[in-house]
Design a protein around this motif. Structure first.
Motif, PDB file in Angstrom:
ATOM      1  N   GLY A 286      80.338  84.992   8.384  1.00 30.01           N
ATOM      2  CA  GLY A 286      79.521  84.272   7.417  1.00 30.01           C
ATOM      3  C   GLY A 286      79.191  85.133   6.210  1.00 30.01           C
ATOM      4  N   THR A 287      78.840  84.460   5.143  1.00 23.47           N
ATOM      5  CA  THR A 287      78.413  85.174   3.950  1.00 23.47           C
ATOM      6  C   THR A 287      76.890  85.246   3.962  1.00 23.47           C
ATOM      7  OG1 THR A 287      78.522  83.082   2.783  1.00 23.47           O
ATOM      8  CG2 THR A 287      80.429  84.526   2.587  1.00 23.47           C
ATOM      9  N   GLN A 288      76.306  85.661   2.868  1.00 19.32           N
ATOM     10  CA  GLN A 288      74.852  85.814   2.798  1.00 19.32           C
ATOM     11  C   GLN A 288      74.159  84.485   3.139  1.00 19.32           C
ATOM     12  OE1 GLN A 288      73.459  87.130  -0.960  1.00 19.32           O
ATOM     13  NE2 GLN A 288      71.810  88.344  -0.062  1.00 19.32           N
ATOM     14  N   GLY A 289      73.092  84.570   3.912  1.00 17.82           N
ATOM     15  CA  GLY A 289      72.357  83.356   4.271  1.00 17.82           C
ATOM     16  C   GLY A 289      72.844  82.713   5.553  1.00 17.82           C
ATOM     17  N   GLU A 290      73.851  83.318   6.185  1.00 18.02           N
ATOM     18  CA  GLU A 290      74.370  82.739   7.421  1.00 18.02           C
ATOM     19  C   GLU A 290      73.998  83.573   8.654  1.00 18.02           C
ATOM     20  OE1 GLU A 290      78.524  81.674   5.481  1.00 18.02           O
ATOM     21  OE2 GLU A 290      78.275  80.667   7.407  1.00 18.02           O
ATOM     22  N   SER A 291      72.896  84.301   8.556  1.00 15.25           N
ATOM     23  CA  SER A 291      72.312  85.012   9.707  1.00 15.25           C
ATOM     24  C   SER A 291      73.304  85.929  10.418  1.00 15.25           C
ATOM     25  CB  SER A 291      71.728  84.014  10.710  1.00 15.25           C
ATOM     26  OG  SER A 291      70.805  83.165  10.080  1.00 15.25           O
ATOM     27  N   GLY A 292      74.213  86.487   9.636  1.00 14.03           N
ATOM     28  CA  GLY A 292      75.138  87.480  10.197  1.00 14.03           C
ATOM     29  C   GLY A 292      76.150  86.914  11.174  1.00 14.03           C
ATOM     30  N   ILE A 293      76.449  85.620  11.074  1.00 13.18           N
ATOM     31  CA  ILE A 293      77.339  85.027  12.083  1.00 13.18           C
ATOM     32  C   ILE A 293      78.758  85.578  11.991  1.00 13.18           C
ATOM     33  CG2 ILE A 293      78.047  83.000  10.720  1.00 13.18           C
ATOM     34  CD1 ILE A 293      77.785  81.413  13.456  1.00 13.18           C
ATOM     35  N   ALA A 294      79.311  85.843  13.163  1.00 10.74           N
ATOM     36  CA  ALA A 294      80.723  86.226  13.271  1.00 10.74           C
ATOM     37  C   ALA A 294      81.278  85.525  14.504  1.00 10.74           C
ATOM     38  CB  ALA A 294      80.858  87.737  13.396  1.00 10.74           C
ATOM     39  N   VAL A 295      82.444  84.916  14.367  1.00 10.45           N
ATOM     40  CA  VAL A 295      83.082  84.202  15.472  1.00 10.45           C
ATOM     41  C   VAL A 295      84.416  84.885  15.769  1.00 10.45           C
ATOM     42  CG1 VAL A 295      83.962  81.985  16.313  1.00 10.45           C
ATOM     43  CG2 VAL A 295      82.008  82.036  14.727  1.00 10.45           C
ATOM     44  N   GLU A 296      84.544  85.283  17.033  1.00 10.07           N
ATOM     45  CA  GLU A 296      85.746  85.994  17.457  1.00 10.07           C
ATOM     46  C   GLU A 296      86.433  85.175  18.560  1.00 10.07           C
ATOM     47  OE1 GLU A 296      86.646  90.057  19.963  1.00 10.07           O
ATOM     48  OE2 GLU A 296      84.692  89.862  18.990  1.00 10.07           O
ATOM     49  N   ALA A 297      87.756  85.148  18.549  1.00 11.87           N
ATOM     50  CA  ALA A 297      88.511  84.430  19.579  1.00 11.87           C
ATOM     51  C   ALA A 297      89.147  85.417  20.553  1.00 11.87           C
ATOM     52  CB  ALA A 297      89.599  83.579  18.935  1.00 11.87           C
ATOM     53  N   VAL A 298      89.164  85.034  21.828  1.00  8.25           N
ATOM     54  CA  VAL A 298      89.850  85.815  22.858  1.00  8.25           C
ATOM     55  C   VAL A 298      90.728  84.838  23.649  1.00  8.25           C
ATOM     56  CG1 VAL A 298      89.565  87.498  24.719  1.00  8.25           C
ATOM     57  CG2 VAL A 298      87.668  87.056  23.152  1.00  8.25           C
ATOM     58  N   HIS A 299      92.005  85.080  23.721  1.00  9.30           N
ATOM     59  CA  HIS A 299      92.875  84.130  24.422  1.00  9.30           C
ATOM     60  C   HIS A 299      92.540  84.070  25.912  1.00  9.30           C
ATOM     61  CE1 HIS A 299      95.330  87.808  25.307  1.00  9.30           C
ATOM     62  NE2 HIS A 299      95.399  87.210  26.474  1.00  9.30           N
ATOM     63  N   ASN A 300      92.805  82.936  26.519  1.00  8.88           N
ATOM     64  CA  ASN A 300      92.679  82.827  27.969  1.00  8.88           C
ATOM     65  C   ASN A 300      93.910  82.114  28.528  1.00  8.88           C
ATOM     66  OD1 ASN A 300      92.242  79.966  27.989  1.00  8.88           O
ATOM     67  ND2 ASN A 300      90.133  80.335  27.327  1.00  8.88           N
ATOM     68  N   HIS A 301      93.923  81.908  29.831  1.00  8.86           N
ATOM     69  CA  HIS A 301      95.139  81.389  30.484  1.00  8.86           C
ATOM     70  C   HIS A 301      95.007  79.943  30.931  1.00  8.86           C
ATOM     71  CE1 HIS A 301      95.639  85.755  30.586  1.00  8.86           C
ATOM     72  NE2 HIS A 301      96.932  85.517  30.631  1.00  8.86           N
ATOM     73  N   HIS A 302      94.133  79.183  30.270  1.00 13.20           N
ATOM     74  CA  HIS A 302      94.028  77.763  30.622  1.00 13.20           C
ATOM     75  C   HIS A 302      95.355  77.043  30.360  1.00 13.20           C
ATOM     76  CE1 HIS A 302      92.602  73.732  31.077  1.00 13.20           C
ATOM     77  NE2 HIS A 302      92.762  73.447  29.812  1.00 13.20           N
ATOM     78  N   LEU A 303      95.993  77.376  29.249  1.00 12.92           N
ATOM     79  CA  LEU A 303      97.313  76.801  28.953  1.00 12.92           C
ATOM     80  C   LEU A 303      98.382  77.875  29.200  1.00 12.92           C
ATOM     81  CD1 LEU A 303      96.599  74.774  25.692  1.00 12.92           C
ATOM     82  CD2 LEU A 303      96.601  73.996  28.070  1.00 12.92           C
ATOM     83  N   ARG A 304      99.474  77.428  29.747  1.00 12.44           N
ATOM     84  CA  ARG A 304     100.551  78.373  30.075  1.00 12.44           C
ATOM     85  C   ARG A 304     101.055  79.044  28.786  1.00 12.44           C
ATOM     86  NH1 ARG A 304     105.938  77.693  31.545  1.00 12.44           N
ATOM     87  NH2 ARG A 304     105.759  75.481  31.030  1.00 12.44           N
ATOM     88  N   HIS A 305     101.272  80.343  28.885  1.00 13.66           N
ATOM     89  CA  HIS A 305     101.693  81.100  27.714  1.00 13.66           C
ATOM     90  C   HIS A 305     103.041  81.751  27.968  1.00 13.66           C
ATOM     91  CE1 HIS A 305     101.796  84.905  25.300  1.00 13.66           C
ATOM     92  NE2 HIS A 305     101.598  83.999  24.365  1.00 13.66           N
ATOM     93  N   GLU A 306     103.927  81.619  27.000  1.00 12.05           N
ATOM     94  CA  GLU A 306     105.227  82.285  27.126  1.00 12.05           C
ATOM     95  C   GLU A 306     105.304  83.457  26.177  1.00 12.05           C
ATOM     96  OE1 GLU A 306     108.410  79.361  26.879  1.00 12.05           O
ATOM     97  OE2 GLU A 306     107.343  78.228  28.446  1.00 12.05           O
ATOM     98  N   GLU A 307     105.793  84.560  26.720  1.00  9.04           N
ATOM     99  CA  GLU A 307     105.963  85.806  25.948  1.00  9.04           C
ATOM    100  C   GLU A 307     106.567  85.520  24.561  1.00  9.04           C
ATOM    101  OE1 GLU A 307     105.147  88.687  27.676  1.00  9.04           O
ATOM    102  OE2 GLU A 307     105.443  89.854  25.837  1.00  9.04           O
TER     103      GLU A 307
END
Ligand SMILES: [Zn+2]
Length: 270
Positions: free
Chosen positions: A144-165
């Motif tokens: 977030g920019t100024q006024g957004e309370s320092g928000i940061a959103v980070e993604a981490v993959h998981n294995h709910h859906l099958r993943h191919e190399e």
């Protein structure tokens, strides 16, 4: 701003149901984070915009939309969400806080399909503001920019859906920092993923139960050394939906008073 402390974040449960058939009083998964400077959507199951609006939330505060994976119980309300934001700009003659609304979707084709659908609606979906679609990838998605309370959103993959190399990951959990608090949102996930996706400590851990038993999740969190301040189960399967009282008692006995079972239109404050 009315009713707000600037260092608090509200977590609104717009839909607490997994991908079941229609279920009385429950809608598919969507969680909204609200701070004075914006609102942030974690998944957009059916009716999410409708529910948020009726809860008195200003949809024009949308700063970002984050889709964990493209199953219908997580993305089915995206078209209506974007449509409703535009509708409000027309009827209320106001613009959204964000000049461009960023939409993070693991399949770029799904984002494009929603925009194509919207293009043939009223006024060809002409908006006096912009949209931008981004793929979801491991790492920082949004800061977030100024006024957004320092928000940061980070993604981490998981294995709910099958993943191919060698191909992109298509299913993610989200880690959010905002107002100095840490929030984890599992999306749909395998239980073993929790070892590396969940931070050791966080203020609020939201975990899906659509594919899991309460007892097994509690056991896994202990085994992996995770110590959340609050634990909230979301995305319920029929076992919990058919017997929420049992689920509350089960969670209390397995985890203690800091465990909660989400229901639609519930709001937590951190
Ligand atoms: Zn799901």
């Amino acid at each position: 701003m009315d009713g707000y402390k600037t260092d608090e974040v509200k977590i609104h449960i717009l839909g607490s149901c997994s991908g079941t058939e229609p279920y009385e009083g429950r809608h598919h998964t969507s969680v909204l984070l609200e701070i004075p400077g914006g609102i942030y959507w974690l998944d957009a199951g059916e009716c999410c915009a409708y529910t948020a609006y009726l809860m008195g939330i200003d949809l024009l505060k949308t700063r970002g939309i984050f889709i964990s994976h493209c199953h219908m119980d997580h993305i089915g309300g995206l078209g209506n969400l974007l449509w409703n934001i535009r509708k409000l700009t027309v009827v209320e003659r106001r613009l959204p806080l964000a000049e461009t609304i960023p939409v993070y979707v693991p399949w770029p084709e799904s984002y494009q399909a929603v925009m194509d659908l919207l293009e043939h609606t009223e006024d060809n979906f002409f908006c006096r503001y912009a949209h931008a679609g981004y793929p979801v990838q491991d790492g920082l998605l949004y800061r977030g920019t100024q006024g957004e309370s320092g928000i940061a959103v980070e993604a981490v993959h998981n294995h709910h859906l099958r993943h191919e190399e060698g191909t992109p990951w298509r299913s993610f959990s989200f880690r959010v920092q905002v107002c100095g608090k840490n929030i984890f949102y599992s999306g749909d996930t395998q239980r073993e993923d929790l070892e590396y996706t969940v931070p050791e400590r966080c203020d609020l851990l939201m975990i899906e139960t659509g594919h899991h038993q309460i007892a097994e999740i509690c056991e896994s969190l202990r085994r992996f050394g995770k110590r959340p301040g609050k634990l909230l189960f979301i995305h319920h399967g029929v076992k919990i939906l058919n017997n929420p009282e049992w689920a509350r008692e089960e969670l209390k006995s397995r985890w203690g008073p800091e465990g909660m079972i989400a229901q639609d239109r519930m709001t937590l404050v951190l």
